[in-house]
Design an enzyme around this catalytic site. Structure first.
Site, PDB file in Angstrom:
ATOM      1  N   GLU A 292       0.763  -1.154  -0.127  1.00  0.00           N
ATOM      2  CA  GLU A 292       0.174   0.020  -0.023  1.00  0.00           C
ATOM      3  C   GLU A 292       0.830   1.343   0.008  1.00  0.00           C
ATOM      4  OE1 GLU A 292      -3.879   1.998   2.259  1.00  0.00           O
ATOM      5  OE2 GLU A 292      -2.917   0.465   3.079  1.00  0.00           O
TER       6      GLU A 292
ATOM      7  N   CYS B 116      -6.349   0.918   2.587  1.00  0.00           N
ATOM      8  CA  CYS B 116      -7.365   2.170   2.618  1.00  0.00           C
ATOM      9  C   CYS B 116      -7.293   3.003   1.452  1.00  0.00           C
ATOM     10  CB  CYS B 116      -7.255   2.947   3.862  1.00  0.00           C
ATOM     11  SG  CYS B 116      -7.630   1.880   5.342  1.00  0.00           S
TER      12      CYS B 116
ATOM     13  N   ASN C 133     -12.269  -3.075   0.268  1.00  0.00           N
ATOM     14  CA  ASN C 133     -10.917  -3.387   1.312  1.00  0.00           C
ATOM     15  C   ASN C 133     -11.429  -3.792   2.627  1.00  0.00           C
ATOM     16  OD1 ASN C 133      -8.195  -3.092   2.497  1.00  0.00           O
ATOM     17  ND2 ASN C 133      -9.013  -1.221   3.212  1.00  0.00           N
ATOM     18  N   GLU C 134     -11.773  -2.509   3.385  1.00  0.00           N
ATOM     19  CA  GLU C 134     -12.344  -2.930   4.716  1.00  0.00           C
ATOM     20  C   GLU C 134     -13.792  -2.614   5.107  1.00  0.00           C
ATOM     21  OE1 GLU C 134      -8.202  -2.868   7.758  1.00  0.00           O
ATOM     22  OE2 GLU C 134      -9.449  -1.060   7.375  1.00  0.00           O
TER      23      GLU C 134
END
Length: 660
Positions: free
Chosen positions: A48, A247, A378-379
């Protein structure tokens, strides 16, 4: 009589204590029976763009804001001899011009030189520029010598005292935009060099895309990646590369989400964008954190191929980060997001007769990248995620039925968000669910049995982000200390023991610039000149390099080794190297002598033992001592079917035995 009796009892107690302290734990390995196959993707890496991991890190560009596209267009550039608050310039002035016709790279720099000997334009680099003595550096820029009055552009490395550490020049020959290149050599090593540009002649000249790369990059690709950092990744032998986040996929807002189509094609036409970590943490503000996307989706796929890893791209599902705005795309307007996913698969795997396959080929890779996995979100959590995931899943499976889709169970390993997500994804027969855990070291030791009770017929698990936090999640004081590393190793034996369920795993975050990080801990640290693997890196490397092909049972008194006597263990067979590999983690403060009873195979007389240990829980690797905690390998003499081992306190041990 009493003293004699007490003496006898004491001696007896001491003898018994001696016997018990020398009693050895026996672990049993059934080498003849495979429990399940271990996935080639079992251990991978997750990239990331946080902590200056891309620009200023893995991507070897040395000029910050090379195309003047930051929100403050001259950020990273200084003109020390020019009074920028006055229009009466003695030496000259640099300003930025906005060309609205150029949609992706609208700004360029116009330099007016009144006194050629007095005007300087200096780029500070990413916390400086790391240059090495006798190394070559390739400079490129675009220039339009509008009046034809500038005879030469002089480019120099300078140090803090303005001492010149290397020099080259360019002769701008055209009034219209033209690309120019030059090469020069550094005369000494300097971590904090800067790039100084001066001119011969007076008048006006326009500049854009001022770029500088070391000649030596990974695979010697022009304008490529930092060789030392990629080497650390290559040495891990990762099974997959997950990218670009994290993120960063979501963005703080949907406008700031990662859009892969903007990161392919000609580098100079890629649109610079603010990095979501620019403003996230008060403890580490980074107003100069932007994305040039010189490291884009083509380069990610190429990197995965280079290091022998399966590519695993993660795409926005139409939800901005729920820790920030939580902005949602209405379901009725989700089609462009879904099309991005379908087009990405075509970019990766499509033939030359497909629009996006042709884009890939035109970039220099006519062969498909053989993409097999794609991640949706993603989350994210809650009903809104499940609704959107269903739309993506149907569209992808309708067109690419063999594509494996990775879904997510939210940002936490337990709680309402997690429970809801797992329940709904099971109903959908989701293939792989991404779980994340940032917890203290004790949690990792206590949760080595996490997957023992998971449904073998349910979704498979991607342990996509995990790292032990020495202080607390998001704390700037977290350290990559030895307790965190061996606690992760203990947990990883549980991941490996449950290879029926766990298909992919990766530590996070991967990279951090020593002077420009936002989040700790991180697996690999670098500055402008050097990089090193943390203790956590060496744990990951040990497991990844020794993952094997077949899971075996390793037990103590018939039960899996999950913390009894502070020991954690897993065992595998490698059908390719014809080895039995046993991994044992001793989390005790004392050394332990154990016997490993290996039943079902005969072994060659010489094996290998690898030990990773350090006496102090707080020990760390550093630039000064990059291999303070690193594996020590030695020959192991095999005697029959039993292996006697001395496990140091706080240690990870890997025993490798060749099958006859």
């Amino acid at each position: 009589m009493k003293p004699n009796l007490i003496t006898r009892i004491t001696l007896c107690g001491l003898l018994l204590n001696g016997i018990y302290s020398q009693a050895q734990t026996t672990l049993e390995v059934n080498t003849a029976k495979t429990i399940t196959k271990i996935q080639p993707t079992m251990y991978g890496v997750f990239f990331e763009d946080i902590n200056f991991a891309a620009d200023g890190g893995l991507y070897a560009e040395m000029v910050k804001n090379r195309s003047f596209e930051f929100q403050t267009p001259l950020m990273g550039w200084k003109q020390p001899n020019s009074d920028t608050h006055s229009f009466n310039k003695e030496s000259g002035i640099a300003t930025t011009i906005h060309n609205s016709e150029n949609k992706t790279n609208p700004n360029f720099c116009r330099v007016l030189i009144n006194d050629a000997k007095g005007f300087e334009l200096i780029n500070e680099g990413f916390r400086g520029m790391g240059i090495k003595k006798d190394a070559k550096y390739n400079l490129s820029l675009k220039a339009a010598n509008t009046n034809g009055t500038i005879q030469k552009i002089i480019i120099q490395f300078i140090d803090k005292d303005k001492k010149v550490l290397g020099e080259t020049s360019i002769t701008p020959t055209d009034k219209n935009w033209k690309n120019y290149t030059a090469q020069f050599t550094a005369t000494q090593t300097e971590a904090k060099a800067q790039l100084k540009i001066t001119f011969e002649g007076t008048g006006s000249i326009d500049l854009d895309m001022i770029s500088l790369f070391p000649e030596e990059t990974w695979n010697n690709r022009k304008n490529g990646l930092r060789k030392d950092i990629v080497q650390l990744l290559y040495d891990m032998k990762p099974g997959f590369l997950r990218f670009p986040g994290g993120c960063i996929v979501e963005g703080r807002t949907l406008a700031e989400r990662y859009q892969w189509k903007k990161t392919v094609g000609d580098v100079e036409n890629r649109e610079t964008m603010i990095n979501r970590w620019n403003m996230e943490f008060k403890h580490k503000p980074t107003p100069d954190y932007f994305q040039s996307f010189g490291l884009g989706f083509f380069e990610y796929f190429q990197l995965a191929e280079d290091i022998g890893a399966a590519p695993l791209p993660i795409l926005s599902c139409g939800m901005a980060c729920q820790f920030n705005t939580g902005e949602l795309v209405p379901l009725a307007e989700l089609d462009p997001y879904v099309k991005d996913a379908l087009d990405l698969i075509e970019f990766a795997n499509g033939g030359l007769d497909t629009p996006w396959g042709k884009v890939r080929a035109d970039m220099g890779h006519p062969k498909p990248f053989n993409l097999k996995h794609i991640g949706v979100g993603n989350e994210q959590w809650g009903p809104q995620y499940i609704e959107r995931f269903k739309v993506f899943e149907k569209a992808i499976k309708d067109k690419y039925p063999n594509m494996i889709i990775v879904s997510g169970a939210g940002p936490f390993p337990d709680g309402d968000y997690f429970e809801y997500g797992m329940q709904e994804l099971k109903k959908l027969n989701a293939e792989i669910v991404d779980e994340h855990y940032y917890k203290d070291p004790k949690w990792f030791r206590e949760n080595a049995t996490r997957y023992d009770s998971y449904d073998r017929k349910g979704p498979k698990v991607f342990a996509g982000e995990y790292a032990a936090q020495s202080v607390a999640i998001v704390s700037p004081d977290n350290k990559n200390n030895w307790e965190c590393a061996f606690s992760e190793a203990a947990f990883m034996t549980g991941l490996e023991r449950n290879a029926e369920v766990v298909y992919l795993t990766s530590y996070a975050p991967l990279l951090a610039h020593a002077e420009a990080w936002q989040w700790t801990p991180d697996m690999i640290w670098f500055n402008n000149l050097e990089s090193y693997g943390s203790a956590n890196y060496y744990v990951q490397k040990l497991f990844s390099n020794n993952k094997g092909t077949d899971l075996l049972a390793i037990t103590k008194d018939g039960k899996p080794v999950t913390g009894q006597n502070d020991l954690f263990a897993s065992a595998v067979k490698d059908a390719n190297s014809k080895e039995i590999i046993v991994k044992i983690v001793n989390t005790s403060a004392k050394a332990q002598n154990i016997n490993v009873d290996l039943k079902g195979s005969k072994f060659q007389s010489k094996g290998t033992i690898i030990t990773l240990t350090s006496p102090n829980l707080e020990d760390e690797n550093s630039f000064a001592a990059p291999k303070k905690i690193s594996p020590k390998e030695s020959e192991y003499n095999v005697k029959g079917e039993k292996a006697a081992l001395n496990l140091p306190a706080y240690s990870v041990t890997v025993l490798k035995l060749k099958i006859k």
